[in-house]
Structures are given as C-alpha cells and as structure tokens.
Design a protein around this motif. Sequence first.
Motif, PDB file in Angstrom:
ATOM      1  N   PHE A 118       1.126  -1.184   0.124  1.00  0.00           N
ATOM      2  CA  PHE A 118      -0.137  -0.224  -0.029  1.00  0.00           C
ATOM      3  C   PHE A 118       0.891   1.233  -0.137  1.00  0.00           C
ATOM      4  CE2 PHE A 118      -2.239   3.471   2.193  1.00  0.00           C
ATOM      5  CZ  PHE A 118      -3.421   3.602   1.341  1.00  0.00           C
ATOM      6  N   VAL A 119       0.753   1.956  -1.096  1.00  0.00           N
ATOM      7  CA  VAL A 119       1.984   3.090  -1.298  1.00  0.00           C
ATOM      8  C   VAL A 119       0.876   4.365  -1.373  1.00  0.00           C
ATOM      9  CG1 VAL A 119       3.509   4.141  -2.837  1.00  0.00           C
ATOM     10  CG2 VAL A 119       3.074   1.434  -2.622  1.00  0.00           C
ATOM     11  N   SER A 120       1.476   5.476  -0.700  1.00  0.00           N
ATOM     12  CA  SER A 120       0.731   6.818  -0.630  1.00  0.00           C
ATOM     13  C   SER A 120       1.669   7.985  -0.520  1.00  0.00           C
ATOM     14  CB  SER A 120      -0.034   6.777   0.533  1.00  0.00           C
ATOM     15  OG  SER A 120      -0.930   7.854   0.641  1.00  0.00           O
ATOM     16  N   ASN A 121       1.000   9.005  -0.741  1.00  0.00           N
ATOM     17  CA  ASN A 121       1.755  10.271  -0.566  1.00  0.00           C
ATOM     18  C   ASN A 121       2.157  10.945   0.803  1.00  0.00           C
ATOM     19  OD1 ASN A 121      -1.123  10.945  -0.755  1.00  0.00           O
ATOM     20  ND2 ASN A 121      -0.491  13.025  -0.494  1.00  0.00           N
ATOM     21  N   ILE A 122       1.551  10.002   1.707  1.00  0.00           N
ATOM     22  CA  ILE A 122       1.938  10.434   3.203  1.00  0.00           C
ATOM     23  C   ILE A 122       2.361   9.377   3.965  1.00  0.00           C
ATOM     24  CG2 ILE A 122      -0.101  12.365   3.215  1.00  0.00           C
ATOM     25  CD1 ILE A 122      -1.839  10.420   4.713  1.00  0.00           C
ATOM     26  N   GLY A 123       2.686   9.457   5.198  1.00  0.00           N
ATOM     27  CA  GLY A 123       3.010   8.368   6.072  1.00  0.00           C
ATOM     28  C   GLY A 123       1.990   7.799   6.918  1.00  0.00           C
ATOM     29  N   MET A 124       2.600   6.765   7.673  1.00  0.00           N
ATOM     30  CA  MET A 124       1.544   6.001   8.554  1.00  0.00           C
ATOM     31  C   MET A 124       1.862   6.290  10.096  1.00  0.00           C
ATOM     32  SD  MET A 124       0.934   4.501   6.118  1.00  0.00           S
ATOM     33  CE  MET A 124       1.474   4.803   4.249  1.00  0.00           C
ATOM     34  N   ASP A 125       0.640   6.044  10.706  1.00  0.00           N
ATOM     35  CA  ASP A 125       0.830   6.453  12.233  1.00  0.00           C
ATOM     36  C   ASP A 125       1.733   5.490  13.004  1.00  0.00           C
ATOM     37  OD1 ASP A 125      -0.626   4.213  12.630  1.00  0.00           O
ATOM     38  OD2 ASP A 125      -2.323   5.226  13.889  1.00  0.00           O
ATOM     39  N   ALA A 126       1.909   5.851  14.177  1.00  0.00           N
ATOM     40  CA  ALA A 126       3.065   5.056  15.049  1.00  0.00           C
ATOM     41  C   ALA A 126       2.576   3.613  15.041  1.00  0.00           C
ATOM     42  CB  ALA A 126       3.009   5.419  16.656  1.00  0.00           C
ATOM     43  N   GLU A 127       1.275   3.223  15.064  1.00  0.00           N
ATOM     44  CA  GLU A 127       0.926   1.838  15.299  1.00  0.00           C
ATOM     45  C   GLU A 127       1.100   0.928  13.786  1.00  0.00           C
ATOM     46  OE1 GLU A 127      -3.266  -0.032  17.396  1.00  0.00           O
ATOM     47  OE2 GLU A 127      -3.546   1.214  15.627  1.00  0.00           O
ATOM     48  N   ILE A 128       0.738   1.572  12.851  1.00  0.00           N
ATOM     49  CA  ILE A 128       1.285   0.891  11.727  1.00  0.00           C
ATOM     50  C   ILE A 128       2.756   0.859  11.229  1.00  0.00           C
ATOM     51  CG2 ILE A 128       0.957   1.004   9.039  1.00  0.00           C
ATOM     52  CD1 ILE A 128      -1.606   2.411   9.353  1.00  0.00           C
ATOM     53  N   ARG A 129       3.384   1.819  11.983  1.00  0.00           N
ATOM     54  CA  ARG A 129       4.961   1.918  11.778  1.00  0.00           C
ATOM     55  C   ARG A 129       5.655   0.739  12.517  1.00  0.00           C
ATOM     56  NH1 ARG A 129       4.575   7.343  12.386  1.00  0.00           N
ATOM     57  NH2 ARG A 129       5.659   7.192  14.508  1.00  0.00           N
ATOM     58  N   TRP A 131       3.941  -1.998  13.365  1.00  0.00           N
ATOM     59  CA  TRP A 131       3.620  -3.486  12.427  1.00  0.00           C
ATOM     60  C   TRP A 131       4.680  -3.391  11.523  1.00  0.00           C
ATOM     61  CZ3 TRP A 131      -1.086  -3.389   8.789  1.00  0.00           C
ATOM     62  CH2 TRP A 131      -0.834  -4.716   8.074  1.00  0.00           C
ATOM     63  N   GLN A 132       5.078  -2.494  10.854  1.00  0.00           N
ATOM     64  CA  GLN A 132       5.876  -2.659   9.770  1.00  0.00           C
ATOM     65  C   GLN A 132       7.374  -2.925   9.944  1.00  0.00           C
ATOM     66  OE1 GLN A 132       4.843  -2.392   6.026  1.00  0.00           O
ATOM     67  NE2 GLN A 132       3.222  -3.016   7.629  1.00  0.00           N
ATOM     68  N   SER A 133       7.842  -2.014  11.180  1.00  0.00           N
ATOM     69  CA  SER A 133       9.206  -2.251  11.639  1.00  0.00           C
ATOM     70  C   SER A 133       9.247  -3.841  11.948  1.00  0.00           C
ATOM     71  CB  SER A 133       9.509  -1.257  12.804  1.00  0.00           C
ATOM     72  OG  SER A 133       8.746  -1.662  13.987  1.00  0.00           O
ATOM     73  N   ILE A 134       8.297  -4.589  12.652  1.00  0.00           N
ATOM     74  CA  ILE A 134       8.616  -5.971  13.231  1.00  0.00           C
ATOM     75  C   ILE A 134       8.631  -6.830  11.879  1.00  0.00           C
ATOM     76  CG2 ILE A 134       7.223  -7.655  14.207  1.00  0.00           C
ATOM     77  CD1 ILE A 134       6.146  -5.614  16.135  1.00  0.00           C
ATOM     78  N   ILE A 135       7.972  -6.684  10.993  1.00  0.00           N
ATOM     79  CA  ILE A 135       8.003  -7.606   9.770  1.00  0.00           C
ATOM     80  C   ILE A 135       9.511  -7.415   9.004  1.00  0.00           C
ATOM     81  CG2 ILE A 135       5.762  -8.024   9.645  1.00  0.00           C
ATOM     82  CD1 ILE A 135       5.191  -6.267   7.288  1.00  0.00           C
TER      83      ILE A 135
END
Length: 373
Positions: A118-129, A131-135
């Motif tokens: 999922f690609v966007s022009n804005i970033g993600m909140d801490a919760e999604i970040r 999740w992403q950092s773990i995987i």
Amino acid sequence: MQNILASELREQAGSNSFNRFDYQAHWIVYHMIIEFKKKSQFLVFCEFHDDMTKVSDIQNPNCAEFFQIKTTAKYNKWTLPHLTKTTTKSSGVVKNSFLGFLFYNFMKFEAECSKCHFVSNIGMDAEIRKWQSIIEDGKQLKTTDNALYSKIKNLIRNEFNNINPNEFDGVFDKFVQETYIYDGDLPLENYEKVVAGEFFRMLENDEFYTSNSNKILKDIIEDVRKKSKTKIEVPISYNKLVEKKGISSEVFSALQSSVKKISSQSYFKELEEFLTDNGLSLPKRRLLLRELKEHKLRMLDINKLLYQDITYQIVGVIDEVLTKYYSRIDDTSYLLDKIRKQCETIIKDNTDFNIPIVEAIFYERLVSENTTI
C-alpha cells in the motif's frame, strides 16, 4: 501465474477514467526508475488486478507482487481505521477497504501472491509503523506483539466473516507478514517534476548529455497511461498480457544503450566553434560555455523547480522568435535583441538568471539538432 492470468479483474476503474490516475502513472514510472537504479530486473502491469502488479522473473514468473497507489489530502497520516474502512455502494454491495483488497489478493491467488504493497503520498501513524518495523526485521508480528496482531486480525475478519475460520487464519498470517505500507516518496505537489528529476539523474553522466530525454520520459509516462486504460479479457496468455499491459525494466536498459548521447567535450567544442565563426570574442565564448554548463547542472537539480519553470519560458520565447523571424535566422544579433527584450521580464528579480544564460541557451538551440534544456 496461471490463477492470476485466468481470474476476472476485480474492477477496471483505472481503465475507464485513467485521467484521475495521473499521480499513479507517475509513481509507477518513479518506482521503475528507482528499481532500475538498484539494477533490479522486473516487469510491471498497469491496472491488472490492482493499480500495479510486478514480477521479478520476466521470462517465467510464478508469482507476483500487487501495489495499491493511493493519494489523500484529507489525512496527515494513515491509521488502521482509515485503511480498514469499508464503503457501501448504491447497489448495497459493500466495497472492501484498502487493506481488505490486499487481503483479497492473498486469498484469491494464494502462493501466486508473494507480497502486497500500500503506497501513498503521506506517512503512517505509530501503530502501523510498529507493525511494519517488526515484519521488516523478519520477525513474526503474532509472537512479537500479539495485541497488535489481534487488532489487525479482528479488523480484517470483520470484512471477511463469511470465510471458514481455518482458511481465514492461514491467509491472514501470510497477509500480516507480507503486506508493506509506506510513503512512496513522491509528493502530491510537483510530482511530475520529481519524476523528471529522477529520470534525468538516471541518465546523468559526467561525459554525456541526452538530446531528447524530455520527450522520452513523456513517451514512457504516456505508455503507462495507455496501458492503464487498455481493457483485456481473461483468461489471457502471459505473452499477450505483456503486450497489452506490461512495461519492462528493459525499457531503461534499451534507453541507456540506444539513446543518442553527446560527448560533453565534443559537444561544447562544436558549440565553441560555432561561436567563433559568429565572431564572438574569446572571453565571451568562455563565459557563455561556462554559463551553459552550470545551467545544465541546475536543470538536473530537482529542488530547483522555479529555475526549471523559468527555463521552459525562455526556451518558449527563443523558439517563437526563431520561427517568427526565420527569414533572418542567420542574423544572430537581430534575433538576440528580440529575445533579450522578451526575456528581461521573465528573469527579472531572479538571481539565478542573467542575459548570458539566455544567450547561451539561444546559441545551443541554434547549434544542436535536438537539445535538452
């Protein structure tokens, strides 16, 4: 890839109204440029099951990655509630959320779906970040942060509550480990110029300049638009899909090997000879050549957007004068006088520009058959 090649497309909104996807087309080209600079080999398909589908094995692919490319000016950052929000159409049919669509890819194509983005022009909140950092570190979200794992699972489960629980669990575990959510590094403002800057940097060489790089980039973007709106029927052969929807990294390889390149040494030597033949003094020749070299470096700087805008205006004036006064094209003094008068207003109050730069661009356009600006 047999399942992917045979499955009906979920929707073809991009094919029917592709003008709404100008950012999407530019991001696809941007992604291709970045990946090519990493020396990756790939083939992308525009508007095929998702906004973009990519395979890494060009000749014999057995799986694919799917990309959703979404823009928003509504939020500052994406959150899980935003990404899992469903909508109900006028017909009463519930349309999946953004993450729901990605989950669907894993469910529908099973082993043929290797990753989703999922690609966007804005970033993600801490919760999604988190999740992403773990995987991204290769860890299992289920064991590293079971509370976050369960929260995401419950949100997705609400969209797919008609699926057998055992089947859902297997698909979800792959989804949660192989779904990547990130800012695509392409701002909504001036995205065209950012893509152009990356393209020119890809072609940049200390010894060469390309003669028609602007036109080539426009042609590539137009090809993405064209293939985004092209409708196909399935089942479809892989070869036919490549023809109708595909763009390969080989387009850049072919570009680098086939585009006409001008040696900077011979190129500027030719220009200096032209200036000499036109009676310009040695100091003036050296100044104009120095200004032209600096100009080309500025044009490759994606941060100098205003500089590039003014350059396009200057070139427009030069080309208009050359056409209008073609009968006096050998009278450079007369033409320069016309050009100076029109360009003085354009470059006024801009410290990056001066009359020597305008003159240098003018002489370059006279000498070179196809000049980059």
